[in-house]
Write a protein that holds these residues in place. Structure first.
Motif, PDB file in Angstrom:
ATOM      1  N   ASN A 155       8.082   9.473  -7.345  1.00 32.94           N
ATOM      2  CA  ASN A 155       8.455  10.571  -6.517  1.00 32.94           C
ATOM      3  C   ASN A 155       9.487  11.649  -7.236  1.00 32.94           C
ATOM      4  OD1 ASN A 155       6.790   9.751  -4.337  1.00 32.94           O
ATOM      5  ND2 ASN A 155       8.658   8.989  -3.187  1.00 32.94           N
ATOM      6  N   LEU A 156      10.495  10.738  -7.821  1.00 31.87           N
ATOM      7  CA  LEU A 156      11.352  11.717  -8.596  1.00 31.87           C
ATOM      8  C   LEU A 156      10.752  12.711  -9.696  1.00 31.87           C
ATOM      9  CD1 LEU A 156      14.114   8.932  -9.617  1.00 31.87           C
ATOM     10  CD2 LEU A 156      14.122  10.890  -7.915  1.00 31.87           C
ATOM     11  N   PRO A 216       0.954  -1.235  -0.092  1.00 31.41           N
ATOM     12  CA  PRO A 216       0.107  -0.087  -0.037  1.00 31.41           C
ATOM     13  C   PRO A 216       0.899   1.266  -0.108  1.00 31.41           C
ATOM     14  CG  PRO A 216       0.104  -0.801   2.161  1.00 31.41           C
ATOM     15  CD  PRO A 216       0.881  -2.058   1.283  1.00 31.41           C
ATOM     16  N   MET A 217       0.771   2.059  -1.024  1.00 31.84           N
ATOM     17  CA  MET A 217       1.370   3.245  -1.317  1.00 31.84           C
ATOM     18  C   MET A 217       0.635   4.454  -1.359  1.00 31.84           C
ATOM     19  SD  MET A 217       4.624   1.824  -1.103  1.00 31.84           S
ATOM     20  CE  MET A 217       5.380   3.175  -1.515  1.00 31.84           C
ATOM     21  N   ILE A 218       0.868   5.544  -0.324  1.00 30.00           N
ATOM     22  CA  ILE A 218      -0.014   6.567  -0.599  1.00 30.00           C
ATOM     23  C   ILE A 218       0.649   7.905  -0.495  1.00 30.00           C
ATOM     24  CG2 ILE A 218      -0.257   6.854   1.952  1.00 30.00           C
ATOM     25  CD1 ILE A 218      -3.390   7.310   1.728  1.00 30.00           C
ATOM     26  N   ARG A 219       0.157   9.100  -1.126  1.00 27.60           N
ATOM     27  CA  ARG A 219       0.650  10.538  -1.192  1.00 27.60           C
ATOM     28  C   ARG A 219       0.560  10.957   0.086  1.00 27.60           C
ATOM     29  NH1 ARG A 219       0.989  13.390  -5.812  1.00 27.60           N
ATOM     30  NH2 ARG A 219       1.106  15.146  -4.494  1.00 27.60           N
ATOM     31  N   LEU A 230      -2.160  13.720   2.384  1.00 31.16           N
ATOM     32  CA  LEU A 230      -2.500  13.550   3.733  1.00 31.16           C
ATOM     33  C   LEU A 230      -2.211  14.628   4.693  1.00 31.16           C
ATOM     34  CD1 LEU A 230      -1.940   9.735   4.526  1.00 31.16           C
ATOM     35  CD2 LEU A 230      -3.996  10.532   3.943  1.00 31.16           C
ATOM     36  N   ASP A 231      -0.928  15.002   4.637  1.00 27.52           N
ATOM     37  CA  ASP A 231      -0.588  16.115   5.463  1.00 27.52           C
ATOM     38  C   ASP A 231      -1.436  17.598   5.077  1.00 27.52           C
ATOM     39  OD1 ASP A 231       1.259  14.669   6.829  1.00 27.52           O
ATOM     40  OD2 ASP A 231       2.967  15.241   5.631  1.00 27.52           O
ATOM     41  N   PHE A 235       5.223   9.680  -2.218  1.00 25.89           N
ATOM     42  CA  PHE A 235       4.506   8.494  -2.050  1.00 25.89           C
ATOM     43  C   PHE A 235       5.267   7.663  -0.910  1.00 25.89           C
ATOM     44  CE2 PHE A 235       2.413   8.889  -6.115  1.00 25.89           C
ATOM     45  CZ  PHE A 235       1.241   8.502  -5.751  1.00 25.89           C
ATOM     46  N   ASP A 236       4.462   7.181  -0.099  1.00 22.85           N
ATOM     47  CA  ASP A 236       5.292   6.305   1.204  1.00 22.85           C
ATOM     48  C   ASP A 236       4.587   5.158   1.313  1.00 22.85           C
ATOM     49  OD1 ASP A 236       7.338   5.977   2.795  1.00 22.85           O
ATOM     50  OD2 ASP A 236       6.708   7.483   4.268  1.00 22.85           O
TER      51      ASP A 236
END
Length: 560
Positions: A340-341, A199-202, A206-207, A352-353
């Motif tokens: 991300n790049l 699961p990868m999310i921006r 969210l912040d 993404f994390d």
């Protein structure tokens, strides 16, 4: 590079090596992809006779002064595999040129776009007009090994020491055998990290919205809903067709598994391996599977799930995530490094994390990750090829240290340094490709003809290292911890089936797959369709769901 990518059986020695290197913080950028352009130029091989063409690496057996000085005719092989949109296959790449110089083997690469490859492959198999060497999947070998189309490699294994070494290190390869015979040359891993359908999310989005990282599927739904409200033109959850699976299959696999059930094998057969019970099960008959579909139905209804999920290609999927049109995916997490790049060229904070393993309503916490190598894919050799022993010996060379280095990194000294599994690209290569699109790795390996998407039979992911972000290295470490903790579960390969079982599987899959394909999207897209779920499951039983599970578990019992 791709992986890839489930519970691979490995020798303790190999696992220790893989784990030690993975702990250095490497991550596989896995995925299944390849392109080639051109028209099929011949079938059955155009190899010259043995007298004019000694085995690769062997001396000439010709007699007479003129014959002794005359150059041997090259071993000419037609070679076909699919081409991924991100990594075009170059007909005269550096690897192709160097193979001709070193091994006197001339490769004629035949090109088929990934989207059309399965249809082309099946036509060639059905008409017995294969190129000399062709990439297939495990179920192709299961379905057609009895036809005599593929060369049985078993008689040549004693002259294939490098392949035999990998079989000893990765005994999961033995599952690819048919009645004890090996027909395919598997795509193994010389070295790779840990990655998969994670699961990868921006997290920057969210912040901005003041949201915490979701820890369960309800919180994930709420977070994606807030993202949709803040970005009305977006579809926060993006999915795609990939690795020979439809978009629906590739969407359902990680979600259904995360909810405590499952959907397909890596080949698309509608059973899944349940690690808790060490048995195959049929997902749609389980309440956890219905819960997963119900969750996806809510996402589709609220326009959170991309409506093109069933037909989206890898390319269109990447475009949406690269452009900030989607904010979440549960797929090959290695892509996030490239996303991300690209995103950070416009917004340095975009990122993404990797989320912690998401908890399901049933209490399950698990992800699907890629197996070691790509053992569900193999190269087969046309049974009509001339000089089969020569061809087998050449293919074995591709598993050798020299073959691995050439087909993953290029030329030692010019392109890379190091040996014995510790490799580093030169600064000149790193700087040359650092800004290439769609990614430095794809650009390099396309031009060189290297890597899992190129000519490598034993891929090595050290090529990724120079361009890996700090976050990507952290993802690998985190994914490895999840693997060791049992939360990240590797795909497993199908067990070997008997001839009777293979025939029954063909019959069952013909009717069962068609019915599932016809109905599964309906449950996600159509309001009220889930009310008919119980009848749907009953119909699946009449179409052979229980028989399918029994065949798989009977076959599995024979290899335990």
């Amino acid at each position: 590079m791709l992986r890839s990518s489930c519970n691979t059986i490995q020798s303790q020695k190999y696992r220790r090596i893989c784990t030690m290197k993975a702990k250095k913080g490497i991550m596989a950028v896995s995925g299944s992809m390849f392109l080639l352009t051109g028209v099929l130029s011949g079938c059955g091989g155009s190899t010259p006779p043995p007298a004019a063409n000694p085995a690769p690496g062997a001396g000439s057996s010709s007699t007479g002064a003129a014959a002794a000085t005359a150059p041997a005719q090259p071993l000419a092989l037609t070679w076909m595999r699919y081409e991924h949109p991100s990594q075009a296959i170059v007909a005269n790449s550096k690897a192709v040129q160097e193979i001709l110089k070193r091994k006197n083997v001339k490769l004629d690469l035949q090109s088929v776009p990934q989207s059309n490859y399965d249809d082309k492959k099946k036509t060639l198999i059905a008409t017995n007009t294969l190129p000399d060497v062709m990439l297939v999947k495990q179920d192709d070998i299961q379905n057609f090994a009895d036809s005599g189309t593929f060369l049985d490699l078993t008689p040549y294994l004693d002259k294939m020491p490098n392949l035999k070494k990998f079989i000893a290190q990765q005994p999961e390869i033995n599952k690819n055998k048919i009645d004890g015979k090996l027909f395919g040359l598997p795509l193994v891993a010389n070295w790779q990290g840990v990655g998969g359908q994670l699961p990868m999310i921006r997290v920057d989005v969210l912040d901005k919205l003041g949201l915490k990282k979701p820890t369960n599927y309800d919180e994930l739904y709420q977070a994606l809903k807030k993202m949709k409200e803040a970005n009305p033109d977006s579809y926060p959850f993006a999915a795609r067709a990939a690795n020979g699976l439809t978009g629906t299959e590739n969407l359902l696999n990680p979600i259904a598994f995360g909810f405590g059930s499952g959907y397909t094998t890596f080949n698309g057969t509608k059973v899944y391996y349940e690690p808790k019970e060490k048995q195959y099960k049929f997902g749609p008959s389980m309440p956890e599977f219905k819960a997963a579909v119900t969750w996806l139905r809510q996402l589709y209804k609220d326009k959170i799930l991309d409506p093109d999920y069933a037909t989206a290609t890898s390319q269109t999927w990447q475009e949406k995530l690269n452009a900030g049109k989607s904010f979440y995916f549960q797929d090959n997490n290695g892509f996030a490094n490239t996303f991300n790049l690209n995103l950070q060229k416009k917004d340095p904070n975009a990122k993404f994390d990797l989320l912690d393993t998401i908890a399901s309503p049933s209490g399950a916490k698990r992800n699907l990750i890629y197996a070691l190598g790509h053992l569900s894919e193999s190269y087969v050799i046309n049974a009509k090829v001339k000089n089969p022993e020569q061809v087998a010996q050449f293919m074995d060379w591709l598993y050798s240290p020299e073959g691995i280095e050439l087909t993953n990194f290029g030329l030692k000294g010019d392109d890379f340094t190091g040996d014995n599994g510790n490799y580093k690209l030169t600064d000149a290569i790193v700087n040359k490709y650092k800004d290439k699109q769609p990614s430095p790795v794809y650009a390099l390996q396309s031009e060189y003809g290297t890597g899992y998407l190129g000519l490598a039979l034993a891929s090595d992911d050290h090529v990724n290292l120079p361009w890996m972000t700090k976050e990507a290295i952290e993802w690998n470490t985190k994914a490895e911890k999840g693997l060791n903790a049992g939360e990240n579960v590797q795909f497993v390969n199908d067990p070997p089936f008997t001839k009777d079982e293979r025939e029954k599987l063909k019959q069952i899959r013909t009717q069962l797959d068609a019915y599932l394909t016809q109905n599964m999207d309906k449950f996600i897209i159509t309001e009220g369709a889930l009310n008919d779920w119980d009848n749907f499951v009953k119909q699946l039983k009449t179409k052979g769901a229980d028989d399918l599970v029994k065949i798989y578990n009977d076959a599995l019992a024979r290899v335990k």
